[in-house]
Design an enzyme around this catalytic site. Structure first.
Site, PDB file in Angstrom:
ATOM      1  CB  SER A 220      -0.795  -0.018   1.177  1.00 41.95           C
ATOM      2  OG  SER A 220      -1.454   1.100   1.468  1.00 41.95           O
ATOM      3  CE1 TYR A 235      -4.589  -1.813   5.622  1.00 42.14           C
ATOM      4  CE2 TYR A 235      -3.259   0.414   4.735  1.00 42.14           C
ATOM      5  CZ  TYR A 235      -4.071  -0.942   4.291  1.00 42.14           C
ATOM      6  OH  TYR A 235      -4.174  -1.278   3.223  1.00 42.14           O
ATOM      7  CE  LYS A 239      -1.973  -3.700   3.520  1.00 43.06           C
ATOM      8  NZ  LYS A 239      -1.800  -4.811   2.846  1.00 43.06           N
TER       9      LYS A 239
END
Length: 331
Positions: A220, A235, A239
């Protein structure tokens, strides 16, 4: 002082040395050739090299889409394949000719979206494969179970060629200084451990059959920098870990002709994103302003890159991250 050999012995020694040198020269040339060209696909050279080898009297067909981008007869495993980016990529692989794509996800039974897409895929024409999507209920955080699934697929299909690790979760805004350990561990378990176990499940079979393969991990833009205005420490950390995992695995698996790359999407309008935006609709305008194209991306805008990374057309690409963000990173 070394002894002075007899004439006969000297002749024998020199002869052996010439043979040894000739062998190593031949081996060196072969090794140099491999380093210059790599392992050519079964259909031989392409592009200018094919044109130069071709007889002017012989008609020939283009290879770019018929061969280099084709995934005919190949087998793929996609995690997170019940919906969203995973399902989008699974369908793209089918359209590129993959014989069968095994879609792994947590629910016991596939959702309506998957069922409809599977039906659609079964009626596709001209794919070069059987155009099959098969659903497998799986928990990507269970390493042993994932390995068993990979082996079962290998035993059944006799090969494994493509892996897309797309399963991932995002938890709501949580301040980093009070981020709960359980929630952090949950995100890491799916987004990092689950990606590794998925890659292992497929990679073990790629290694087993010796045909090489392509492992594609969904990272991402959040792995490249924090998302302005969003406390997403778990998160973003997960990533970023995926980016480094892919680079590390690419270096280790390159000699086995197993390529490992990542795709870093920007803000994409998936069901997961939709659920988040439903609670904060004002973010549609904010997120759209974060890239030069001025909008949020569609899942189908990732189809081309996954087809390229899965196919022979990207045979010299490994350890790389492909940003598909509408230019989010270019500001």
């Amino acid at each position: 002082m070394l002894p002075n050999p007899s004439g006969a012995r000297l002749t024998s020694v020199l002869s052996a040395r010439r043979s040894h040198a000739a062998f190593h020269t031949s081996a060196s040339r072969r090794a140099a050739g491999d380093r210059m060209t790599g392992t050519l696909p079964s259909y031989g050279p392409v592009g200018v090299a094919r044109a130069l080898d071709a007889s002017s009297a012989t008609g020939t067909n283009p290879t770019l889409f018929a061969k280099e981008f084709s995934l005919a007869d190949r087998v793929a495993l996609v995690s997170g394949g019940n919906r969203g980016i995973g399902l989008e990529m699974a369908l793209a692989l089918v359209e590129a000719g993959t014989r069968i794509v095994y879609c792994l996800d947590l629910p016991e039974k596939p959702g309506d979206e998957f069922t409809k897409v599977r039906e659609y895929a079964s009626h596709l024409k001209g794919t070069g494969g059987e155009a099959r999507l098969e659903y497998v209920s799986a928990d990507v955080t269970n390493q042993n179970a994932m390995w068993k699934i990979g082996k079962t697929i290998g035993d059944r299909e006799g090969r494994m060629d493509v892996c897309v690790a797309a399963a991932g979760i995002l938890r709501g805004d949580t301040p980093c200084l009070t981020y709960p350990a359980k929630q952090f561990e949950e995100v890491i378990a799916v987004n990092v451990n689950g990606v590794l176990y998925t890659a292992q499940a497929a990679g073990q079979q790629m290694d087993r059959f010796g045909n090489g393969g392509s492992i594609i991990m969904i990272a991402s833009i959040s792995g490249h920098g924090a998302n302005q205005g969003h406390p997403w420490v778990s998160y973003n950390t997960s990533k970023s870990a995926v980016l480094q995992m892919a680079r590390s695995m690419a270096c280790e698996l390159g000699p086995k002709r197993i390529r490992v790359n990542t795709i870093s999407p920007g803000y994409i309008n998936t069901s997961m994103t939709g659920q988040f935006l439903a609670k904060r609709p004002e973010l549609v305008e904010v997120w759209s302003s974060h890239n030069p194209l001025g909008r949020i991306g569609r899942p189908d805008e990732l189809r081309g890159i996954v087809a390229w990374l899965a196919s022979d057309s990207s045979s010299f690409c490994t350890g790389s991250d492909i940003l598909v963000s509408g230019g989010h990173h270019a500001w």
